[in-house]
Write a protein that holds these residues in place. Sequence first.
Motif, PDB file in Angstrom:
ATOM      1  N   ASN A 284       0.831  -1.206   0.000  1.00 33.65           N
ATOM      2  CA  ASN A 284       0.000   0.000   0.000  1.00 33.65           C
ATOM      3  C   ASN A 284       0.869   1.261   0.000  1.00 33.65           C
ATOM      4  N   LEU A 285       1.994   1.207   0.714  1.00 33.36           N
ATOM      5  CA  LEU A 285       2.916   2.340   0.702  1.00 33.36           C
ATOM      6  C   LEU A 285       3.449   2.577  -0.707  1.00 33.36           C
ATOM      7  N   GLY A 286       3.770   1.501  -1.415  1.00 32.15           N
ATOM      8  CA  GLY A 286       4.253   1.643  -2.786  1.00 32.15           C
ATOM      9  C   GLY A 286       3.218   2.275  -3.693  1.00 32.15           C
ATOM     10  N   ILE A 287       1.964   1.854  -3.560  1.00 32.90           N
ATOM     11  CA  ILE A 287       0.904   2.434  -4.393  1.00 32.90           C
ATOM     12  C   ILE A 287       0.686   3.907  -4.025  1.00 32.90           C
ATOM     13  N   MET A 288       0.781   4.232  -2.730  1.00 35.25           N
ATOM     14  CA  MET A 288       0.638   5.627  -2.311  1.00 35.25           C
ATOM     15  C   MET A 288       1.751   6.494  -2.906  1.00 35.25           C
ATOM     16  N   LEU A 289       2.953   5.937  -3.016  1.00 38.98           N
ATOM     17  CA  LEU A 289       4.051   6.693  -3.617  1.00 38.98           C
ATOM     18  C   LEU A 289       3.803   6.937  -5.107  1.00 38.98           C
ATOM     19  N   SER A 290       3.121   5.989  -5.767  1.00 40.64           N
ATOM     20  CA  SER A 290       2.755   6.241  -7.169  1.00 40.64           C
ATOM     21  C   SER A 290       1.775   7.403  -7.269  1.00 40.64           C
ATOM     22  N   TYR A 291       0.919   7.551  -6.254  1.00 38.14           N
ATOM     23  CA  TYR A 291      -0.006   8.694  -6.215  1.00 38.14           C
ATOM     24  C   TYR A 291       0.774  10.002  -6.053  1.00 38.14           C
ATOM     25  N   PHE A 292       1.760  10.016  -5.150  1.00 44.66           N
ATOM     26  CA  PHE A 292       2.562  11.223  -4.954  1.00 44.66           C
ATOM     27  C   PHE A 292       3.329  11.583  -6.222  1.00 44.66           C
ATOM     28  N   ASP A 293       3.829  10.564  -6.929  1.00 45.35           N
ATOM     29  CA  ASP A 293       4.519  10.816  -8.197  1.00 45.35           C
ATOM     30  C   ASP A 293       3.564  11.418  -9.224  1.00 45.35           C
ATOM     31  N   ALA A 294       2.369  10.842  -9.320  1.00 42.69           N
ATOM     32  CA  ALA A 294       1.396  11.357 -10.293  1.00 42.69           C
ATOM     33  C   ALA A 294       1.003  12.800  -9.974  1.00 42.69           C
ATOM     34  N   CYS A 295       0.831  13.113  -8.683  1.00 41.44           N
ATOM     35  CA  CYS A 295       0.518  14.490  -8.300  1.00 41.44           C
ATOM     36  C   CYS A 295       1.681  15.421  -8.607  1.00 41.44           C
ATOM     37  N   PHE A 296       2.896  14.964  -8.366  1.00 41.24           N
ATOM     38  CA  PHE A 296       4.075  15.806  -8.574  1.00 41.24           C
ATOM     39  C   PHE A 296       4.233  16.153 -10.050  1.00 41.24           C
ATOM     40  N   PHE A 297       4.028  15.164 -10.927  1.00 42.28           N
ATOM     41  CA  PHE A 297       4.185  15.389 -12.360  1.00 42.28           C
ATOM     42  C   PHE A 297       2.890  15.867 -13.019  1.00 42.28           C
ATOM     43  N   GLY A 298       1.787  15.978 -12.256  1.00 43.96           N
ATOM     44  CA  GLY A 298       0.521  16.433 -12.818  1.00 43.96           C
ATOM     45  C   GLY A 298      -0.120  15.421 -13.733  1.00 43.96           C
ATOM     46  N   ASN A 299       0.041  14.134 -13.468  1.00 43.45           N
ATOM     47  CA  ASN A 299      -0.517  13.085 -14.325  1.00 43.45           C
ATOM     48  C   ASN A 299      -1.872  12.638 -13.775  1.00 43.45           C
ATOM     49  N   SER A 300      -2.908  13.370 -14.135  1.00 39.77           N
ATOM     50  CA  SER A 300      -4.227  13.052 -13.595  1.00 39.77           C
ATOM     51  C   SER A 300      -4.757  11.715 -14.096  1.00 39.77           C
ATOM     52  N   LEU A 301      -4.359  11.305 -15.295  1.00 40.15           N
ATOM     53  CA  LEU A 301      -4.803   9.998 -15.801  1.00 40.15           C
ATOM     54  C   LEU A 301      -4.268   8.868 -14.930  1.00 40.15           C
ATOM     55  N   ASP A 302      -3.015   8.987 -14.482  1.00 37.06           N
ATOM     56  CA  ASP A 302      -2.441   7.942 -13.638  1.00 37.06           C
ATOM     57  C   ASP A 302      -3.167   7.866 -12.297  1.00 37.06           C
ATOM     58  N   ILE A 303      -3.617   9.005 -11.803  1.00 39.43           N
ATOM     59  CA  ILE A 303      -4.342   8.994 -10.527  1.00 39.43           C
ATOM     60  C   ILE A 303      -5.690   8.307 -10.688  1.00 39.43           C
ATOM     61  N   LYS A 304      -6.427   8.667 -11.737  1.00 37.89           N
ATOM     62  CA  LYS A 304      -7.795   8.164 -11.913  1.00 37.89           C
ATOM     63  C   LYS A 304      -7.827   6.723 -12.375  1.00 37.89           C
ATOM     64  N   TYR A 305      -6.911   6.350 -13.241  1.00 39.34           N
ATOM     65  CA  TYR A 305      -7.021   5.045 -13.902  1.00 39.34           C
ATOM     66  C   TYR A 305      -5.885   4.088 -13.558  1.00 39.34           C
ATOM     67  N   GLN A 306      -5.034   4.433 -12.596  1.00 45.59           N
ATOM     68  CA  GLN A 306      -4.050   3.485 -12.088  1.00 45.59           C
ATOM     69  C   GLN A 306      -4.086   3.438 -10.567  1.00 45.59           C
ATOM     70  N   PHE A 307      -3.888   4.580  -9.943  1.00 43.74           N
ATOM     71  CA  PHE A 307      -3.824   4.584  -8.483  1.00 43.74           C
ATOM     72  C   PHE A 307      -5.140   4.118  -7.852  1.00 43.74           C
ATOM     73  N   VAL A 308      -6.267   4.702  -8.265  1.00 41.27           N
ATOM     74  CA  VAL A 308      -7.559   4.391  -7.634  1.00 41.27           C
ATOM     75  C   VAL A 308      -7.928   2.918  -7.818  1.00 41.27           C
ATOM     76  N   PRO A 309      -7.924   2.366  -9.052  1.00 42.07           N
ATOM     77  CA  PRO A 309      -8.293   0.943  -9.174  1.00 42.07           C
ATOM     78  C   PRO A 309      -7.288   0.007  -8.503  1.00 42.07           C
ATOM     79  N   GLN A 310      -6.023   0.380  -8.462  1.00 42.85           N
ATOM     80  CA  GLN A 310      -5.049  -0.476  -7.789  1.00 42.85           C
ATOM     81  C   GLN A 310      -5.304  -0.535  -6.288  1.00 42.85           C
ATOM     82  N   MET A 311      -5.590   0.618  -5.684  1.00 43.14           N
ATOM     83  CA  MET A 311      -5.903   0.635  -4.256  1.00 43.14           C
ATOM     84  C   MET A 311      -7.165  -0.162  -3.971  1.00 43.14           C
TER      85      MET A 311
END
Length: 817
Positions: A557-584
């Motif tokens: 879960n920590l690893g997936i949360m770090l992917s969320y922080f990366d997506a926010c840092f780079f402004g990748n909203s697609l990664d947040i909606k369609y990778q981070f959320v379904p993975q969690m």
Amino acid sequence: MNYGDTFPEMDLMRSEKMSFVQLIIPVESAHRAITYLGELGLLQFRDLNADKSPFQRTFVNQVKRCAEMSRKLRFFKDQILRASLPSSVHPGMRPDIELEELEIQLAEHEYELNEMNSNSEKLQNSFNELVEYKIVLEKAGDFLVSSKGHLVDEDRELDEHAYLNNDYSDATSLLELELQPEPSSLTGLRFISGIISQSKVMRFERILFRATRGNILFNQSPADDPIMDPLSTDMVEKTVFVVFFSGEQAKSKILKICEAFGANCYPVPEDMTKQRQLTREVLSRLSELEITLDAGIRHRSKALTSINFYLTKWLIMVKREKAVFDTLNMLNFDVTKKCLVGEGWCPIFAKVQIQEALRRATFDSNSQVGIIFHAMDALEAPPTYFRTNSFTNAYQEIVDAYGIARYREANPAVYTVITFPFLFAVMSGDWGHGICLLVGALYLIARESKLGSQKLGSFMEMLFGGRYVLLLMSMFSIYCGLIYNEFFSVPYHIFGSSAYRCRDNTCSDAYSAGLIKFRDPYPFGIDPSWRGSRSELPFLNSLKMKMSILLGVSQMNLGIMLSYFDACFFGNSLDIKYQFVPQMIFLNSLFGYLSLLILIKWCTGSQADLYHVMIYMFLSPFDKLGENQLFWGQSVVQVILLLAALVAVPWMLFPKPFILKKLHSERFQGQTYGFLGTSEMDSDSEPGSARQHIEEFNFSEIFVHQMIHSIEFVLGAVSNTASYLRLWALSLAHSELSTTTSKILYINFGYDNIIIRLVGLAVFVFATAFILLMMETLSAFLHALRLHWVEFQNKFYHGDGYKFKPFSFATLTDDDV
């Protein structure tokens, strides 16, 4: 001025912000500017002449000169080592000299040393030959005296006239010729004396016998001491020989055989007076040569000592000069403007220091034109640079061994500092073994300054580099050992008395049956009464297995949360909606739910079978749970979680590729749209870059990539969770091995025989040191490494960057000379 004092605080979470810069350096200040930048060590140059061979570059002649000086310095270093001179601890500090002057000095020293070596070699060869000659004179003289001392009375029947008859002489045997009392010059009997290696004597004698058909007499006597061979200069056991023969043809054969076997032949007169006189002459020449050799050695040692005093400084100077010219060869030379153009990467915080160094170079070189230093746009991604210290460097190396972080992505080393030694300790929890590791780590840290300046072996160097990793591993091992209540597998009542006691007075075996709980639970860790009980193994297995699942799900879960922080840092909203959320959703609907059930079961003391709950959650989600129900509404929650997990899979797979295709189509139709960044498009999202170039969009490739990523995550969620069960398996194995070694000690100390006790103690120490502290520690280390590289980092870490490697004199090694 120490530029390191002005650096901002380190930030390990993200790599340093980098800037692509260009330098335009006048020729007269180029060398000094590169030197100052090498001292600063914060600028990585690009090779602008990659298409040219090393011999087509501008400063190839200077590089050759530096290489030649390096060869001479290596020659001096080799001569100093052969002379067994101590290395100079405090190198001499002469006034700074130019490279040309140093080149002349090195050439003079090399010529002088070569002359001394050549003369010394000639004198040593002559000395060795005279030593051999002296031994041959002593041994061969004895042979000649004994051959002439044979009484002729033993063969009186041979007529004395017959020895003077040449016809008879040709027909007689060599033994008869040897026994004749007359001088050998009258009979034709002759001899060759010399010395040969003792290992070749048998073959030498056999070949001589066959070549002359037995018409020789071979005498030999081993030398008393090893002799230095004149050709190989090795100490060799040798044997003196004298070969008696007759005829010129035999002489020619014998000399050729001597030459083939490397035997050294020396003339020995038959007359004893001449032998003594020749021996005196040889001894006199040996004495003179010995005095001359001693004087030559002293003169050579004096010359090498003077070189050794400055050798370290010369090595550093030549090494730095060669590095400067190698770097200058990476720059473009503008002939018309008489300047050098270079490009490279530097951290943004270092721009001020670099500009100050370039201004100093311009001033010190008396240049009328300043050095131009300005930022540029770059097409490629910047390098990754994390500033570390002696504590964090080892953990950063652990992460870098898997792959260098992509520019500005989250750095796993921040969390690895704690999670790596902790997971190691879960597998190797024993506070007795932890104390042993702690002593070793503290020893390495206490001798850090001394060991850091020495050249260590490969194993010791690896151990010293990871001393702070070993420190935290030992501390966490002590902590987990206290939780497991194991000191070399022996439980202790450290935090109070056990919560269990005997049911009645008939309970004679308190470790097998009849125990009841009579007070609050043991304050910290596992109750000592579990050790040795019949339910010890089931209890510990259940505890450690469930604990492994909890730790694994938490780290994933920590690893997936770090992917969320990366997506926010780079402004990748697609990664947040369609990778981070379904993975969690997927991970926690299944294994997060399992972790929740474990915690509820521990808190309530329920006897529910979690295997049954998880299996029938998929096979019969609408059936009643019965006695396996842990909370109200559990069946409904399970159905909702199962549906959420099923929905999360197509959520990960389908939307993202089609949205990317739509965005790509709108871009070329000129329609306005809000840009949504993705990890596939983050190479174009760097502000102020020159990477706004059009790339071909391949929908099938994007879709296949997303499908592979989705399948990998779904299957990996199961396999990764199962992989964390290695924490339970290795902890159990470590505990059982430790118990076995302790029982060996207990059994042997049950005897009154001191020898049996000592043998048991030796077995215990050997097993603890080599099996538990070395092999088991290495095994737990490797498994913790795998859990971080695969189970943790694959949730967010790309690891496809490249490391920032600035031009720095501090990074030069002895191999660069």
